[in-house]
Design an enzyme around this catalytic site. Structure first.
Site, short mmCIF file in Angstrom:
data_model
loop_
_atom_site.label_atom_id
_atom_site.label_comp_id
_atom_site.label_asym_id
_atom_site.label_seq_id
_atom_site.Cartn_x
_atom_site.Cartn_y
_atom_site.Cartn_z
N THR A 30 -7.66 2.74 9.62
CA THR A 30 -7.94 3.35 10.93
C THR A 30 -8.98 2.58 11.75
O THR A 30 -8.82 2.40 12.96
CB THR A 30 -8.41 4.81 10.74
OG1 THR A 30 -7.42 5.48 9.98
CG2 THR A 30 -8.59 5.52 12.05
N HIS A 34 -8.03 10.19 4.32
CA HIS A 34 -7.48 9.16 5.22
C HIS A 34 -7.79 9.51 6.68
O HIS A 34 -7.76 10.68 7.07
CB HIS A 34 -5.96 9.08 5.08
CG HIS A 34 -5.51 8.43 3.81
ND1 HIS A 34 -5.14 9.14 2.70
CD2 HIS A 34 -5.37 7.11 3.48
CE1 HIS A 34 -4.77 8.29 1.74
NE2 HIS A 34 -4.91 7.06 2.18
N GLY A 35 -8.04 8.49 7.48
CA GLY A 35 -8.26 8.67 8.92
C GLY A 35 -9.72 8.87 9.23
O GLY A 35 -10.55 9.09 8.34
N ASN A 58 -10.08 0.88 0.81
CA ASN A 58 -8.94 0.68 1.71
C ASN A 58 -9.36 1.02 3.13
O ASN A 58 -9.92 2.10 3.37
CB ASN A 58 -7.78 1.59 1.31
CG ASN A 58 -6.95 1.00 0.20
OD1 ASN A 58 -7.40 0.13 -0.53
ND2 ASN A 58 -5.72 1.49 0.06
N ASP A 101 2.51 5.18 -5.45
CA ASP A 101 1.75 6.38 -5.14
C ASP A 101 2.55 7.63 -5.51
O ASP A 101 3.34 8.14 -4.72
CB ASP A 101 1.39 6.40 -3.65
CG ASP A 101 0.64 7.66 -3.25
OD1 ASP A 101 0.35 8.49 -4.15
OD2 ASP A 101 0.34 7.82 -2.05
N ASP A 119 0.85 -1.19 0.00
CA ASP A 119 0.00 0.00 0.00
C ASP A 119 0.89 1.25 0.00
O ASP A 119 1.88 1.31 0.74
CB ASP A 119 -0.87 -0.05 1.27
CG ASP A 119 -1.91 1.04 1.33
OD1 ASP A 119 -2.35 1.52 0.26
OD2 ASP A 119 -2.31 1.41 2.47
N HIS A 166 -9.56 5.08 -1.23
CA HIS A 166 -8.75 5.08 0.00
C HIS A 166 -9.50 5.84 1.08
O HIS A 166 -10.38 6.65 0.79
CB HIS A 166 -7.40 5.76 -0.26
CG HIS A 166 -6.42 4.90 -0.98
ND1 HIS A 166 -5.21 4.54 -0.44
CD2 HIS A 166 -6.48 4.30 -2.19
CE1 HIS A 166 -4.56 3.77 -1.29
NE2 HIS A 166 -5.31 3.60 -2.38
N GLY A 167 -9.11 5.59 2.34
CA GLY A 167 -9.76 6.29 3.45
C GLY A 167 -11.14 5.72 3.71
O GLY A 167 -12.07 6.44 4.04
P1 13P Z 1 -8.28 4.82 6.56
O1 13P Z 1 -7.20 4.80 7.59
O2 13P Z 1 -9.02 6.10 6.53
O3 13P Z 1 -9.12 3.62 6.62
O4 13P Z 1 -7.51 4.75 5.13
C1 13P Z 1 -6.83 3.57 4.80
C2 13P Z 1 -6.11 3.70 3.51
O5 13P Z 1 -6.48 4.43 2.61
C3 13P Z 1 -4.92 2.86 3.34
O6 13P Z 1 -4.34 3.05 2.09
O1 G3H Z 2 -3.00 5.06 4.02
C1 G3H Z 2 -2.16 4.65 4.80
C2 G3H Z 2 -2.49 3.91 5.99
O2 G3H Z 2 -3.32 4.61 6.86
C3 G3H Z 2 -1.28 3.33 6.67
O3 G3H Z 2 -0.54 4.21 7.41
O4 G3H Z 2 1.89 4.50 6.80
O5 G3H Z 2 1.12 4.46 9.19
O6 G3H Z 2 1.19 2.37 7.85
P1 G3H Z 2 0.99 3.88 7.84
ZN ZN Z 3 -4.51 5.12 1.41
#
Ligand code: 13P
Ligand code: G3H
Ligand code: ZN
Length: 284
Positions: free
Chosen positions: A234, A181-182, A231, A105, A83, A209-210
């Site tokens: 969190t 994300h998050g 994806n 990415d 990822d 993503h997110g």
């Molecule tokens: P979240 O942490 O918001 O679930 O996003 C995950 C993600 O996009 C990993 O690539």
């Molecule tokens: O999108 C990324 C993920 O939330 C993973 O985060 O780089 O801390 O493993 P990380």
């Molecule tokens: Zn991501």
């Protein structure tokens, strides 16, 4: 059985559901994700970032997931995916270790730099039968999302997306349509029109993503409009840490396996709910 993400996502796209790509960091989160897939009879992507490869060791983590999937979950189609590979070096390292699927990415680079490196990644990956995801537009991180965020700065442009896929030959595309994300404030309303346009102009499966805080209505609607993968990171982390914290709060438990096991069970529950929501339940 280990497969590429291309196989899983092409199948999801064809049949109108989405697959979850869940981030793992260790044995417990890996087992939680695979247990959930078995329980739900769901195909699954188990993915990890460069930070996890550095934390646990790339070979150790890759072979942990591969061995666990092949030995204990032989009937479940499992893709193991890098990822957010942010450089050519990390992508090459993952391919060398054996990953059947990688993300390069380049979303924070200029369009031409993103195309140039993504193309090189695809060339290298093709020789080994590895599938490639790339991102256009960019999905903001928690620290970037505030009241003042200008979502237009982040969005994927549908025409540019068509050109990008054509020029690079990628297998799947991560899109920005108001997702972040998050556990954070996403755009009030996802840009559904934009997603519909991207889905129309691009033939490869689309990834969101997110995905942790995408629930019910919104998730269903973007699947209908062409999202084939979410994806999720969190939500797993919060479930895991919440359960462990509760167990530790008693101050009495000293058995590491019980403490981490409580996190694993909570993470499994979370992943199962996501699989139900994404419609991948029963598809393995
Ligand atoms: P979240 O942490 O918001 O679930 O996003 C995950 C993600 O996009 C990993 O690539
Ligand atoms: O999108 C990324 C993920 O939330 C993973 O985060 O780089 O801390 O493993 P990380
Ligand atoms: Zn991501």
């Amino acid at each position: 059985m280990i497969v590429t993400t291309k196989v899983l996502l092409d199948e999801a796209k064809k049949n109108g559901y989405a697959v979850g790509a869940f981030n793992t960091v260790n044995l417990e989160t890996t087992k939680a994700i695979l247990n959930a897939a078995k329980e739900m009879r769901s195909p699954v992507v188990v993915q990890m970032t460069e930070k996890t490869l550095d934390y646990a060791g790339g070979r150790a983590m890759f072979h942990l997931v591969k061995n666990m999937a092949e030995f204990y979950f032989p009937d479940i189609p499992v893709a193991i995916h890098l990822d957010h590979g942010k450089s050519m070096e990390i992508v090459e390292r993952a391919i060398e270790v054996g990953f059947p699927s990688v993300m390069y990415d380049g979303s924070r680079h200029s369009y031409s730099d993103n195309v140039r490196t993504t193309k090189r990644v695809v060339e290298i990956a093709r020789e080994k039968g590895v599938s490639v995801q790339a991102e256009l537009g960019n999905v903001p991180y928690l620290s970037e999302v505030s009241e003042n965020i200008n979502w237009d700065d982040y969005m994927t442009d549908p025409e540019e997306a068509a050109r990008f896929v054509e020029e690079t030959g990628i297998d799947t595309l991560a899109v920005a349509i108001g997702n972040a994300h998050g556990f954070t404030k996403e755009r009030d309303e996802p840009d559904y029109d934009r997603l519909a346009k991207i889905a129309k102009s691009v033939s490869v499966p689309l990834v969101l993503h997110g995905g942790s805080d995408w629930e019910d209505g919104r998730a269903k609607k973007v699947i209908e409009l062409g999202i084939s993968c979410f994806n999720v990171d969190t939500a797993i982390r919060l479930a895991f840490i919440g359960a462990i914290s509760r167990m530790l709060a008693s101050g009495e438990e000293t058995e590491i396996r019980k403490i981490l096991g409580s996190g694993m069970d909570a993470a499994q529950e979370t992943v199962m709910k996501k699989m139900e929501l994404f419609g991948s339940k029963g598809k393995a």
